[in-house]
Motif scaffolding. Structure first.
Motif, PDB file in Angstrom:
ATOM      1  N   PHE A 125       9.695   3.065   2.673  1.00 48.06           N
ATOM      2  CA  PHE A 125       8.545   3.388   3.502  1.00 48.06           C
ATOM      3  C   PHE A 125       7.308   3.740   2.695  1.00 48.06           C
ATOM      4  N   CYS A 126       6.190   3.724   3.402  1.00 45.75           N
ATOM      5  CA  CYS A 126       4.917   4.194   2.870  1.00 45.75           C
ATOM      6  C   CYS A 126       4.123   4.776   4.047  1.00 45.75           C
ATOM      7  N   ASN A 127       3.527   5.948   3.864  1.00 44.20           N
ATOM      8  CA  ASN A 127       2.643   6.499   4.884  1.00 44.20           C
ATOM      9  C   ASN A 127       1.393   7.060   4.214  1.00 44.20           C
ATOM     10  N   THR A 128       0.236   6.568   4.649  1.00 46.22           N
ATOM     11  CA  THR A 128      -1.028   6.920   4.018  1.00 46.22           C
ATOM     12  C   THR A 128      -2.102   7.165   5.074  1.00 46.22           C
ATOM     13  N   ARG A 129      -3.242   7.688   4.621  1.00 48.78           N
ATOM     14  CA  ARG A 129      -4.419   7.848   5.482  1.00 48.78           C
ATOM     15  C   ARG A 129      -5.560   7.058   4.859  1.00 48.78           C
ATOM     16  N   ALA A 130      -6.260   6.296   5.696  1.00 48.62           N
ATOM     17  CA  ALA A 130      -7.339   5.456   5.176  1.00 48.62           C
ATOM     18  C   ALA A 130      -8.202   4.952   6.322  1.00 48.62           C
ATOM     19  N   GLY A 131      -9.286   4.277   5.957  1.00 50.56           N
ATOM     20  CA  GLY A 131     -10.174   3.682   6.930  1.00 50.56           C
ATOM     21  C   GLY A 131      -9.898   2.206   7.107  1.00 50.56           C
ATOM     22  N   ALA A 132     -10.731   1.566   7.899  1.00 47.20           N
ATOM     23  CA  ALA A 132     -10.570   0.137   8.181  1.00 47.20           C
ATOM     24  C   ALA A 132     -10.578  -0.678   6.890  1.00 47.20           C
ATOM     25  N   MET A 137       0.456  -1.157   2.550  1.00 51.50           N
ATOM     26  CA  MET A 137       1.567  -1.456   1.649  1.00 51.50           C
ATOM     27  C   MET A 137       2.885  -1.244   2.386  1.00 51.50           C
ATOM     28  N   ILE A 138       3.736  -2.254   2.358  1.00 54.21           N
ATOM     29  CA  ILE A 138       5.050  -2.153   2.981  1.00 54.21           C
ATOM     30  C   ILE A 138       6.101  -2.409   1.902  1.00 54.21           C
ATOM     31  N   PRO A 139       6.697  -1.355   1.354  1.00 58.65           N
ATOM     32  CA  PRO A 139       7.720  -1.547   0.322  1.00 58.65           C
ATOM     33  C   PRO A 139       9.026  -2.002   0.960  1.00 58.65           C
ATOM     34  N   LEU A 140       9.722  -2.877   0.259  1.00 57.02           N
ATOM     35  CA  LEU A 140      10.976  -3.425   0.772  1.00 57.02           C
ATOM     36  C   LEU A 140      12.114  -3.153  -0.200  1.00 57.02           C
ATOM     37  N   MET A 141      13.328  -3.130   0.326  1.00 60.58           N
ATOM     38  CA  MET A 141      14.535  -3.116  -0.486  1.00 60.58           C
ATOM     39  C   MET A 141      15.619  -3.873   0.264  1.00 60.58           C
TER      40      MET A 141
END
Length: 204
Positions: A125-132, A137-141
């Protein structure tokens, strides 16, 4: 109430050549995304702090998990075809990281995906805060083997108009295949070389 969805997106990319060498099997990456109204942010009351996120989670997470999973499976052809998987959320600038986490870090969201693809591993997983237009980012395994490094991948994309300040972008990602010319081995060989126990890799 269910998630207020402004738009959904399906991102698909296939890599046929990597490192100037043709891939034996092309790598297919799939991302399903939804841009939703943040259930805990009211721009007319910007200083409002919500103590209990659970009602909002119960309202929006199950429907989103089901929707995004169905988008992935439709593109992949079947849950069995999915090899790598992951999830991500980007909360707009008026929201909290906790809001992004609340949507994706619940079994009411992730279990739709796990069950649909028959997975054993946890969802990276990835969880972030940002604007448009910020990077998503989607990490995979590998869905069944967290130590299989060939499927350590990241889907990266951006949505030009999302997230707005009062929105959250929620995403699931999938791979069909691993990195085309993976050759760094798996973590099990490292553990063997270091003399570490597979059940206690840090030797603590």
């Amino acid at each position: 109430m269910p998630a207020e969805i402004r738009k959904t997106l399906l991102h698909v990319e296939e890599t046929m050549v990597e490192g100037n060498k043709k891939a034996t099997k092309p790598l297919k990456l799939i991302a399903a995304l939804a841009v939703i109204k943040n259930p805990w942010v009211d721009l007319h009351s910007p200083n409002k702090f919500v103590d209990d996120l659970k009602p909002g989670i119960l309202d929006v997470a199950p429907g989103l998990g089901e929707l995004l999973t169905s988008m992935i499976i439709k593109e992949a052809g079947s849950g069995e075809n999915v090899e790598g998987y992951g999830k991500s959320a980007v909360v707009g600038l008026k929201g909290e990281i906790e809001h992004a986490s609340g949507i994706i870090h619940t079994l009411r969201f992730g279990n739709f995906y796990r069950e649909a693809v028959g997975a054993k591993s946890y969802l990276s997983f990835c969880n972030t805060r940002a604007g448009a237009n910020a990077p998503i980012m989607i990490p995979l395994m590998d869905k069944n083997d967290a130590g299989r490094r060939s499927h350590y991948l990241t889907i990266q994309l951006a949505i030009p108009d999302a997230p707005n300040d009062d929105e959250i972008v929620v995403a699931l990602g999938a791979s069909i295949g691993g990195r085309p010319h993976h050759r760094i081995g798996d973590r099990y060989q490292d553990l063997k070389d270091l003399g570490h126990d597979l059940d206690n890799p840090a030797s603590v």
